[in-house]
Scaffold this motif. Structure first.
Motif, PDB file in Angstrom:
ATOM      1  N   LEU A  67       0.836  -1.205   0.000  1.00 28.73           N
ATOM      2  CA  LEU A  67       0.000   0.000   0.000  1.00 28.73           C
ATOM      3  C   LEU A  67       0.868   1.252   0.000  1.00 28.73           C
ATOM      4  O   LEU A  67       0.635   2.180  -0.783  1.00 28.73           O
ATOM      5  N   VAL A  68       1.874   1.278   0.860  1.00 30.12           N
ATOM      6  CA  VAL A  68       2.773   2.429   0.928  1.00 30.12           C
ATOM      7  C   VAL A  68       3.503   2.609  -0.400  1.00 30.12           C
ATOM      8  O   VAL A  68       3.697   3.730  -0.865  1.00 30.12           O
ATOM      9  N   ALA A  69       3.879   1.510  -1.039  1.00 33.21           N
ATOM     10  CA  ALA A  69       4.571   1.603  -2.327  1.00 33.21           C
ATOM     11  C   ALA A  69       3.637   2.098  -3.428  1.00 33.21           C
ATOM     12  O   ALA A  69       4.059   2.808  -4.334  1.00 33.21           O
ATOM     13  N   ALA A  70       2.357   1.739  -3.342  1.00 30.75           N
ATOM     14  CA  ALA A  70       1.407   2.118  -4.396  1.00 30.75           C
ATOM     15  C   ALA A  70       0.851   3.526  -4.213  1.00 30.75           C
ATOM     16  O   ALA A  70       0.410   4.137  -5.192  1.00 30.75           O
ATOM     17  N   LEU A  71       0.852   4.054  -3.005  1.00 29.88           N
ATOM     18  CA  LEU A  71       0.246   5.362  -2.755  1.00 29.88           C
ATOM     19  C   LEU A  71       0.832   6.498  -3.593  1.00 29.88           C
ATOM     20  O   LEU A  71       0.064   7.281  -4.154  1.00 29.88           O
ATOM     21  N   PRO A  72       2.135   6.658  -3.704  1.00 32.26           N
ATOM     22  CA  PRO A  72       2.650   7.763  -4.519  1.00 32.26           C
ATOM     23  C   PRO A  72       2.186   7.708  -5.973  1.00 32.26           C
ATOM     24  O   PRO A  72       1.840   8.723  -6.567  1.00 32.26           O
ATOM     25  N   GLN A  73       2.151   6.507  -6.537  1.00 31.29           N
ATOM     26  CA  GLN A  73       1.699   6.370  -7.925  1.00 31.29           C
ATOM     27  C   GLN A  73       0.222   6.735  -8.041  1.00 31.29           C
ATOM     28  O   GLN A  73      -0.184   7.429  -8.972  1.00 31.29           O
ATOM     29  N   GLN A  74      -0.578   6.261  -7.092  1.00 31.07           N
ATOM     30  CA  GLN A  74      -2.011   6.559  -7.127  1.00 31.07           C
ATOM     31  C   GLN A  74      -2.260   8.051  -6.912  1.00 31.07           C
ATOM     32  O   GLN A  74      -3.119   8.632  -7.563  1.00 31.07           O
ATOM     33  N   ARG A  75      -1.512   8.665  -6.022  1.00 34.29           N
ATOM     34  CA  ARG A  75      -1.661  10.102  -5.794  1.00 34.29           C
ATOM     35  C   ARG A  75      -1.338  10.888  -7.059  1.00 34.29           C
ATOM     36  O   ARG A  75      -2.027  11.845  -7.398  1.00 34.29           O
ATOM     37  N   GLU A  76      -0.287  10.489  -7.745  1.00 36.67           N
ATOM     38  CA  GLU A  76       0.096  11.174  -8.982  1.00 36.67           C
ATOM     39  C   GLU A  76      -0.982  11.012 -10.042  1.00 36.67           C
ATOM     40  O   GLU A  76      -1.323  11.959 -10.752  1.00 36.67           O
TER      41      GLU A  76
END
Length: 134
Positions: A67-76
């Protein structure tokens, strides 16, 4: 490794070989061995590899890491989509609202002018017309 598998298979077959009639000790030993047969739902680990039994904490930690790894991509992705939507939709929405406000403002000014300004202008003109000519 193949010798290890063969040895395990041989051991399993020896434990479950038919027992000669009248051998009570062998029959008792065989019935005790039946309980240790692996069931398809059990995980059987060999001596070479440890048993896989992840705990709930391990699973939660793995999910948290993903989840932590995916959050930056999803935020972008969300930031880009929001910026695109604002670029396309916001000007049109503001223009529609301003057009509505402009129409409403013009209508309200006309109403107020008819109710207050027009009577004053008519009174001024009548007063001017009633003055004697010099």
């Amino acid at each position: 490794m193949s010798d290890n598998v063969i040895d395990k298979a041989d051991s399993l077959m020896r434990r479950h070989r038919p027992v000669p009639a009248g051998d009570a000790a062998a029959t008792a030993a065989k019935s005790a061995d039946v309980d240790d047969l692996p069931v398809l739902t059990e995980v059987v680990a060999s001596a070479d590899e440890p048993a896989l039994s992840p705990s709930i904490r391990d699973i939660e930690e793995l999910l948290r890491e993903r989840l932590v790894a995916a959050l930056p991509q999803q935020r972008e992705l969300l930031r880009r989509e929001l910026a695109s939507w604002l670029d396309e939709q916001l000007p049109q929405l503001v223009m529609r609202i301003l057009d509505g406000i402009t129409d409403q403002l013009v209508a309200q000014i006309n109403t107020q002018a008819r109710m207050t300004l027009l009577p004053k202008l008519q009174a001024v003109l009548e007063a001017e017309n009633e003055k004697p000519a010099d």
